[in-house]
Scaffold this active site. Structure first.
Site, PDB file in Angstrom:
ATOM      1  N   CYS A 144     -10.659   5.409  11.067  1.00 44.27           N
ATOM      2  CA  CYS A 144     -10.080   4.655  12.176  1.00 44.27           C
ATOM      3  C   CYS A 144     -10.981   4.802  13.388  1.00 44.27           C
ATOM      4  CB  CYS A 144      -8.679   5.192  12.477  1.00 44.27           C
ATOM      5  SG  CYS A 144      -7.836   4.358  13.835  1.00 44.27           S
TER       6      CYS A 144
ATOM      7  N   HIS B 172      -2.935  -1.306   7.769  1.00 42.48           N
ATOM      8  CA  HIS B 172      -3.470  -0.314   8.712  1.00 42.48           C
ATOM      9  C   HIS B 172      -3.320  -0.817  10.146  1.00 42.48           C
ATOM     10  CE1 HIS B 172      -6.673   2.812   9.821  1.00 42.48           C
ATOM     11  NE2 HIS B 172      -6.580   2.069  10.908  1.00 42.48           N
ATOM     12  N   GLU B 173      -3.667  -2.082  10.371  1.00 39.62           N
ATOM     13  CA  GLU B 173      -3.587  -2.629  11.730  1.00 39.62           C
ATOM     14  C   GLU B 173      -2.142  -2.841  12.174  1.00 39.62           C
ATOM     15  OE1 GLU B 173      -6.210  -2.405  13.410  1.00 39.62           O
ATOM     16  OE2 GLU B 173      -7.439  -2.033  11.636  1.00 39.62           O
TER      17      GLU B 173
ATOM     18  N   HIS C  42      -0.713   0.227  13.519  1.00 38.42           N
ATOM     19  CA  HIS C  42      -1.094   0.528  14.904  1.00 38.42           C
ATOM     20  C   HIS C  42      -0.112  -0.078  15.906  1.00 38.42           C
ATOM     21  CE1 HIS C  42      -4.710   2.862  14.871  1.00 38.42           C
ATOM     22  NE2 HIS C  42      -5.392   2.001  14.137  1.00 38.42           N
TER      23      HIS C  42
END
Length: 204
Positions: free
Chosen positions: A131, A174-175, A178
């Site tokens: 990351c 993954h995004e 966030h």
């Protein structure tokens, strides 16, 4: 000048100094939805995020700007708590080293992305995940859904639905994590980082 005003200045190129690191509370907050029609600053921010990904994947620009390579970026990583992500996934060359017909497997700025369906089967990258907001290596399998269906809006306010699997599904999850205040290492088994759940796909 606010953070976003600085980021969207025409002459500004996002670099590693703009990316906040783990420990910053923005990375643990649930980001706010953007409203439509989009404000100009939200459109410009999305464009700047995509520009960063392009630069990070260009060896010359990456060296010039001191960038780590990236395939995805979320607004909270820039200390902007909004539900905006950018994804830029290049297609690989073929076995003979020829460029692919389509340069990118996925190239999109997504506003208010949301996972609306997912597989029962899990998947993880064999080499783990990294990351841009984490400067250390965190070994282990990051357990995610093998397949996801994602709804999102583009900069024109048009709604899209995409079905993703494999690496594309991993990157988008993954995004989206966030913008929900989740870091990739939250999904690693603490007691046995390389534990393989029954039926889990390991993606090389």
């Amino acid at each position: 000048m606010s953070v976003i005003e600085k980021l969207i200045k025409p002459a500004h190129l996002i670099d590693m100094r703009d990316i906040i690191r783990e420990g910053n509370p923005t990375l643990r907050a649930v980001a706010e939805e953007v409203s439509f029609p989009l404000a100009d600053e939200d459109i410009l921010l999305g464009e700047k995020m995509m520009q960063f990904l392009h630069n990070s994947q260009d060896p010359v620009m990456a060296e010039k700007l001191g960038l780590r390579g990236g395939v995805g970026l979320a607004a909270p990583q820039l200390d902007i708590s909004r539900r905006i992500i950018a994804v830029l996934l290049p297609n690989p060359e073929d076995e003979n080293g020829n460029s692919p017909q389509e340069a990118y497997a996925l190239k999109e700025v997504m506003y208010n992305p949301k996972i609306v369906a997912h597989s029962v089967q899990d998947a993880a990258l064999a080499d783990g995940e990294g990351c841009l907001s984490v400067d250390r290596d965190v070994p282990g399998y990051v357990v995610r859904h093998a397949r996801v269906t994602v709804d999102y809006f583009d900069k024109n306010g048009e709604k899209h639905r995409v079905k993703l699997k494999g690496y594309k599904a991993i990157v988008v999850q993954h995004e989206i994590d966030h913008i929900n205040g989740i870091m990739f290492y939250d999904r690693i088994n603490e007691t046995d980082p390389f534990a393989i759940k029954e039926g889990m796909l390991i993606l090389e």
